[in-house]
Design a protein around this motif. Structure first.
Motif, PDB file in Angstrom:
ATOM      1  N   GLY A   9      38.398  38.878  38.226  1.00 38.85           N
ATOM      2  CA  GLY A   9      38.841  38.294  36.970  1.00 38.85           C
ATOM      3  C   GLY A   9      38.874  39.238  35.788  1.00 38.85           C
ATOM      4  O   GLY A   9      39.081  38.795  34.658  1.00 38.85           O
ATOM      5  N   GLY A  10      38.691  40.533  35.995  1.00 37.76           N
ATOM      6  CA  GLY A  10      38.664  41.479  34.876  1.00 37.76           C
ATOM      7  C   GLY A  10      40.038  41.965  34.472  1.00 37.76           C
ATOM      8  O   GLY A  10      40.288  43.182  34.387  1.00 37.76           O
ATOM      9  N   ILE A  11      40.942  41.033  34.193  1.00 38.92           N
ATOM     10  CA  ILE A  11      42.318  41.392  33.867  1.00 38.92           C
ATOM     11  C   ILE A  11      42.413  42.199  32.574  1.00 38.92           C
ATOM     12  O   ILE A  11      43.170  43.177  32.483  1.00 38.92           O
ATOM     13  N   ALA A  13      40.277  44.260  31.138  1.00 40.60           N
ATOM     14  CA  ALA A  13      39.861  45.646  31.350  1.00 40.60           C
ATOM     15  C   ALA A  13      40.884  46.407  32.171  1.00 40.60           C
ATOM     16  O   ALA A  13      41.189  47.575  31.898  1.00 40.60           O
ATOM     17  N   ALA A  14      41.444  45.765  33.199  1.00 41.09           N
ATOM     18  CA  ALA A  14      42.445  46.425  34.037  1.00 41.09           C
ATOM     19  C   ALA A  14      43.698  46.757  33.234  1.00 41.09           C
ATOM     20  O   ALA A  14      44.275  47.843  33.367  1.00 41.09           O
ATOM     21  N   ALA A  15      44.125  45.829  32.377  1.00 39.16           N
ATOM     22  CA  ALA A  15      45.323  46.065  31.567  1.00 39.16           C
ATOM     23  C   ALA A  15      45.100  47.201  30.569  1.00 39.16           C
ATOM     24  O   ALA A  15      46.020  47.991  30.302  1.00 39.16           O
ATOM     25  N   ARG A  16      43.907  47.298  30.036  1.00 37.41           N
ATOM     26  CA  ARG A  16      43.620  48.391  29.111  1.00 37.41           C
ATOM     27  C   ARG A  16      43.696  49.739  29.817  1.00 37.41           C
ATOM     28  O   ARG A  16      44.116  50.739  29.232  1.00 37.41           O
ATOM     29  N   PRO A  22      47.726  41.477  29.506  1.00 37.85           N
ATOM     30  CA  PRO A  22      46.989  40.727  30.534  1.00 37.85           C
ATOM     31  C   PRO A  22      47.791  39.581  31.144  1.00 37.85           C
ATOM     32  O   PRO A  22      47.715  39.336  32.351  1.00 37.85           O
ATOM     33  N   GLU A  23      48.570  38.877  30.311  1.00 43.02           N
ATOM     34  CA  GLU A  23      49.320  37.729  30.827  1.00 43.02           C
ATOM     35  C   GLU A  23      50.460  38.141  31.757  1.00 43.02           C
ATOM     36  O   GLU A  23      51.036  37.288  32.457  1.00 43.02           O
ATOM     37  N   SER A  29      42.234  38.641  42.057  1.00 44.88           N
ATOM     38  CA  SER A  29      40.874  39.180  42.202  1.00 44.88           C
ATOM     39  C   SER A  29      39.807  38.105  42.348  1.00 44.88           C
ATOM     40  O   SER A  29      38.645  38.417  42.574  1.00 44.88           O
ATOM     41  N   THR A  30      40.192  36.834  42.218  1.00 45.35           N
ATOM     42  CA  THR A  30      39.201  35.769  42.291  1.00 45.35           C
ATOM     43  C   THR A  30      39.445  34.865  43.495  1.00 45.35           C
ATOM     44  O   THR A  30      40.522  34.879  44.083  1.00 45.35           O
ATOM     45  N   GLY A  31      38.446  34.064  43.826  1.00 48.10           N
ATOM     46  CA  GLY A  31      38.571  33.087  44.903  1.00 48.10           C
ATOM     47  C   GLY A  31      38.727  31.693  44.322  1.00 48.10           C
ATOM     48  O   GLY A  31      37.955  30.790  44.636  1.00 48.10           O
ATOM     49  N   ILE A  32      39.731  31.510  43.481  1.00 49.42           N
ATOM     50  CA  ILE A  32      39.940  30.253  42.769  1.00 49.42           C
ATOM     51  C   ILE A  32      41.336  29.731  43.072  1.00 49.42           C
ATOM     52  O   ILE A  32      42.298  30.503  43.131  1.00 49.42           O
ATOM     53  N   ASN A  33      41.461  28.445  43.270  1.00 49.04           N
ATOM     54  CA  ASN A  33      42.763  27.825  43.461  1.00 49.04           C
ATOM     55  C   ASN A  33      43.690  28.260  42.326  1.00 49.04           C
ATOM     56  O   ASN A  33      43.409  27.979  41.154  1.00 49.04           O
ATOM     57  N   PRO A  34      44.800  28.958  42.627  1.00 48.75           N
ATOM     58  CA  PRO A  34      45.663  29.470  41.556  1.00 48.75           C
ATOM     59  C   PRO A  34      46.553  28.401  40.938  1.00 48.75           C
ATOM     60  O   PRO A  34      47.289  28.685  39.987  1.00 48.75           O
ATOM     61  N   ASN A  35      46.485  27.181  41.479  1.00 44.64           N
ATOM     62  CA  ASN A  35      47.285  26.078  40.954  1.00 44.64           C
ATOM     63  C   ASN A  35      46.357  24.963  40.466  1.00 44.64           C
ATOM     64  O   ASN A  35      46.093  24.003  41.187  1.00 44.64           O
ATOM     65  N   PRO A  36      45.823  25.106  39.253  1.00 37.10           N
ATOM     66  CA  PRO A  36      44.901  24.082  38.757  1.00 37.10           C
ATOM     67  C   PRO A  36      45.545  22.711  38.739  1.00 37.10           C
ATOM     68  O   PRO A  36      46.730  22.571  38.425  1.00 37.10           O
ATOM     69  N   VAL A  37      44.762  21.699  39.086  1.00 31.88           N
ATOM     70  CA  VAL A  37      45.303  20.346  39.129  1.00 31.88           C
ATOM     71  C   VAL A  37      45.534  19.844  37.705  1.00 31.88           C
ATOM     72  O   VAL A  37      44.977  20.378  36.742  1.00 31.88           O
ATOM     73  N   ALA A  38      46.368  18.827  37.594  1.00 35.25           N
ATOM     74  CA  ALA A  38      46.653  18.251  36.279  1.00 35.25           C
ATOM     75  C   ALA A  38      45.387  17.631  35.703  1.00 35.25           C
ATOM     76  O   ALA A  38      44.625  16.958  36.411  1.00 35.25           O
TER      77      ALA A  38
END
Length: 339
Positions: A9-11, A13-16, A22-23, A29-38
């Protein structure tokens, strides 16, 4: 003092370092559902007032049904990381054994508390002196999965020596039958951690649940203090955990299949993972990581396993195409190390 652990999730820092906003980056880099529910509707009162007992009770009832924890009402906590920090208070004497490699904050929390920490590779390496045993199941980052019967045997072993077994099921939502939560009511001395944000794609909500005997949960609740979890978080969890999550699960599995297909077509070896990420083992991992960053794609690398990279799920087919394009076979042929 032990060093801070670099998580996914260190976007920023990576962008710098590699450029771009960043957007504009693709964060894998994370283990999170990339499609958050409504987001379900949240009553204004949940924002306006401190979370009262009614909100807590509704969330706990929803969690009991969702996790199938029987007579135990799971305790909502402000993310499982908050209770990892409290675990050392449960240990008196002996050592702590962590089935490793795994999520690094466990070892860090126990080490900072001055406890003797043993990172073991197998259950066979455990000893009677291990007062608390930590098993992340399914494991992060390699996806190792111990079956329920094996975990119950391990619990009995700990119980005979007066020890505690902690099972972290943060990535367990897609495989509910692999959970030990349904047996927890008959297993005093067992602690289960569950994560809300990973499966529902709402890590920013900072919400998790503890399933354990009443005396242990009461200690956690006391240590966390009043109003530890916000009213909106409790309201959202109540709604979503009481809903049909089949479509969420199916979408995650579709995204996972798409990711694995891209990785294999690129000639990368998928060495493990869970429904929410894939672990790649490759001797060129450092170069691949840099190559991806230069194309504004962030994955997770590991200081203790230089040949590992963890790829999270891409949100859609457009992101799939971006990843596949950057992982062109021509790059890998050029990057092949000389022998």
């Amino acid at each position: 003092m032990t060093n801070k652990i670099a998580h996914g999730g260190g976007i920023t820092a990576a962008a710098r370092h590699y450029g771009g906003r960043p957007e504009e980056w693709l964060d894998l880099s994370t283990g999170i559902n990339p499609n958050p529910v409504a987001l379900p509707e949240v009553p204004v009162s949940a924002w306006h007032r401190l979370p009262d007992q009614y909100l807590q009770e509704r969330a706990r009832e929803a969690a009991r049904s969702y996790y199938r924890s029987g007579d135990i009402l799971p305790l909502p906590v402000p993310g499982t990381q908050s209770v990892i920090q409290l675990l050392p208070r449960l240990v008196t004497g002996g050592s702590v054994a962590i089935l490793s490699p795994t999520y690094g904050e466990y070892a860090r929390a126990f080490t900072l508390a001055g406890l003797r920490v043993r990172q073991v590779a197998t259950i066979a390496d455990l000893t009677a002196d291990d007062r608390l045993v930590v098993v992340v199941n399914p494991n992060n980052p390699d996806g190792r999965m111990l079956p329920v019967d094996r975990l119950r045997d391990l619990y009995e072993r700990q119980r005979q020596t007066g020890g505690i077994l902690l099972v972290d099921e943060a990535f367990g939502d897609v495989e509910p039958d692999a959970s030990v939560a349904p047996y927890a009511a008959s297993m005093p001395g067992l602690i289960i951690f569950r994560s809300f944000g990973k499966f529902f794609g709402m890590a920013g909500l900072r919400l998790g649940f503890v399933i354990a005997e009443a005396s242990i949960m009461a200690r956690f609740e006391d240590w966390l203090g009043p109003w530890a979890v916000s009213g909106p978080a409790l309201s959202i969890a109540t709604s979503l955990m009481g809903s049909d999550t089949t479509a969420i699960r199916d979408r995650i599995l579709q995204r996972r299949l798409a990711l694995e297909t891209i990785l294999r077509r690129s000639g990368l070896h998928v060495a493990g993972g869970t429904a929410l990420f894939a672990l790649v083992a490759d001797e060129r991992a450092e170069g691949i990581y840099t190559h991806l960053c230069r194309h504004h794609i962030l994955v997770r690398k590991f200081d203790y396993a230089r040949n590992w990279l963890r790829f999270g799920l891409a949100p859609d087919e457009e992101a799939d195409r971006k990843l596949a394009g950057v992982l062109e076979p021509d790059y890998f042929r050029a990057a092949r190390p000389k022998i």
